[in-house]
Design an enzyme around this catalytic site. Structure first.
Site, PDB file in Angstrom:
ATOM      1  N   THR A   1       1.286  -1.002   0.213  1.00  4.48           N
ATOM      2  CA  THR A   1      -0.089   0.228   0.133  1.00  4.48           C
ATOM      3  C   THR A   1       0.606   1.271   0.086  1.00  4.48           C
ATOM      4  OG1 THR A   1      -1.397  -1.258   1.654  1.00  4.48           O
ATOM      5  CG2 THR A   1      -1.546   1.608   1.233  1.00  4.48           C
TER       6      THR A   1
ATOM      7  N   GLY B   1       0.879  -3.251   4.842  1.00  2.97           N
ATOM      8  CA  GLY B   1       0.542  -4.523   5.325  1.00  2.97           C
ATOM      9  C   GLY B   1      -0.310  -5.445   5.625  1.00  2.97           C
TER      10      GLY B   1
ATOM     11  N   GLY C   1      -2.989  -7.057   5.515  1.00  2.66           N
ATOM     12  CA  GLY C   1      -4.289  -5.509   5.621  1.00  2.66           C
ATOM     13  C   GLY C   1      -5.586  -6.783   6.541  1.00  2.66           C
TER      14      GLY C   1
HETATM   15  N1  GLY Z   1      -2.532  -3.304   3.462  1.00  2.00           N
HETATM   16  C1  GLY Z   1      -3.390  -3.562   2.181  1.00  2.00           C
HETATM   17  C2  GLY Z   1      -3.511  -4.968   1.823  1.00  2.00           C
HETATM   18  O1  GLY Z   1      -3.705  -5.916   2.873  1.00  2.00           O
HETATM   19  O2  GLY Z   1      -4.513  -5.168   1.025  1.00  2.00           O
END
Ligand code: GLY
Length: 359
Positions: free
Chosen positions: A220, A272, A274
């Site tokens: 991200t 990280g 999610g």
């Molecule tokens: N942090 C982004 C995701 O896990 O999609």
């Protein structure tokens, strides 16, 4: 001993990474604007001097675009939208249409944006639209809703004049997907973001570019900013976990998980794994810790520790990181594991910092 020196020692003792406008400034790694890092120096800036903070090495280039707006007296909301659009445009494993596909071979995008008045918008499972962050902003500004998903989000984007992009994979994503198909294992690699090639950074400064089965499969760009009006905003955008199940959403489009802004307290964005950010309502939890009086870095650390407690042994296989910015313009970060970088742009320059972590 000076106040600044004491602050440095105190923060060092806690193992906390923070960027404090009037105090300790951690070791920076790299600058994009040729200015020298300010290691260990103190600077005196007024609280409403603008600040923009973004995740990962890619945050440096994103910050430059944001700074053109915020450094010229523009609004934080415009800065965080236009900043992350730079990353959405780049060839990147983890953000925008060049990102890795889901396990069925489709790139699906998640994004969210939030301003200083609790206005927020997000899109999830959005296909074939180049700038999901701008669609998220339109959701915020032009609909009675906070979140649009999938076909509905795409229909809305088209009705707002966003072009439908070709249904193709980037060269890197195609190669990565073909490698992945050989084993079809879902196995995110932590800190994968540092292996991404970005158009505006010197590749020699980046971690080695390496493609192998299952790699290049996460993450991200998140950005938080304080403008000269004293207003905070935040954004985040991602293609999510590479080779995810079709329909999977991460934390990034979920207000309170991947992103949260409370103009009385601060702004926080996560990067990280999610799923593990969602289960602790991560960004909102960090804001609440700042509300209790913790510094941005201490607040991030508190929530990272909660994730480690919850995940126990499994915590070694995941990465979760937060960046936070408070109303005074103090920024900080904390990660579960080493390897997370974040970029901070103030009037003194644009610099990359290595976050403190639990290991
Ligand atoms: N942090 C982004 C995701 O896990 O999609």
């Amino acid at each position: 001993m000076s106040m600044d020196r004491r602050k440095f020692l105190n923060l060092s003792g806690l193992g906390i990474s923070s960027f404090t406008i009037t105090g300790f400034i951690p070791k920076s790694i790299q600058t994009l604007n040729g200015q020298e890092p300010m290691n260990g120096q103190s600077t005196t800036l007024r609280n409403i001097n603008p600040v923009v903070v973004a995740t990962w090495d890619a945050g440096l280039a994103a910050n430059l675009a944001a700074w053109k707006i915020i450094g010229a007296g523009g609004k934080a909301l415009d800065a965080v939208e236009n900043g992350v659009k730079v990353t959405e445009d780049e060839i990147n494993c983890c953000v925008g249409l060049s990102g890795n596909p889901d396990r069925d071979g489709h790139v699906t995008l998640d994004a969210s944006i939030m301003d200083h008045e609790f206005n927020c918008g997000s899109v999830a499972f959005l296909e074939r639209i180049k700038h999901p962050i701008s669609v998220a902003r339109r959701v915020m500004e032009k609909t009675p809703h906070v979140m649009l998903v999938g076909v509905g989000a795409q229909q809305f984007a088209l009705s707002e004049g966003f072009p439908l992009e070709p249904n193709t994979l980037s060269k890197d994503a195609k190669s990565s997907y073909e490698n992945w198909l050989k084993k079809s294992e879902y196995k995110p690699v932590i800190n994968i973001e540092r292996k991404q090639a970005t158009s505006q950074l010197d590749p020699s400064l980046m971690a080695p570019h390496k493609l192998s089965n299952g790699e290049w499969n996460h993450d991200t760009i998140g950005m938080i900013a304080l403008d000269s009006f004293g207003n905070l905003s935040g954004s985040c955008t991602t293609s999510g976990a590479g080779f995810k199940m079709r329909g999977r959403l991460g934390d990034s489009p979920i207000i309170g998980a991947g992103l949260y802004v409370d103009n009385e307290v601060g702004a926080v964005v996560a990067t990280g794994q999610g799923e593990d950010v969602i289960r602790v309502a991560g960004a909102s939890a960090v804001v609440e810790q700042m509300r209790q009086g913790k510094s941005p870095a201490e607040a991030c650390k508190f929530v990272v520790e909660r994730i480690r407690r919850i995940k126990k042994e499994k915590a070694k296989d995941i990465q979760v990181c937060f960046i936070a910015l408070n109303t005074k313009g103090e920024a900080g970060a904390y990660a579960l594991h080493k390897g997370f970088n974040y970029a901070v742009h103030t009037k003194d320059g644009n610099k990359l910092f290595e976050s403190s972590s639990l290991d």
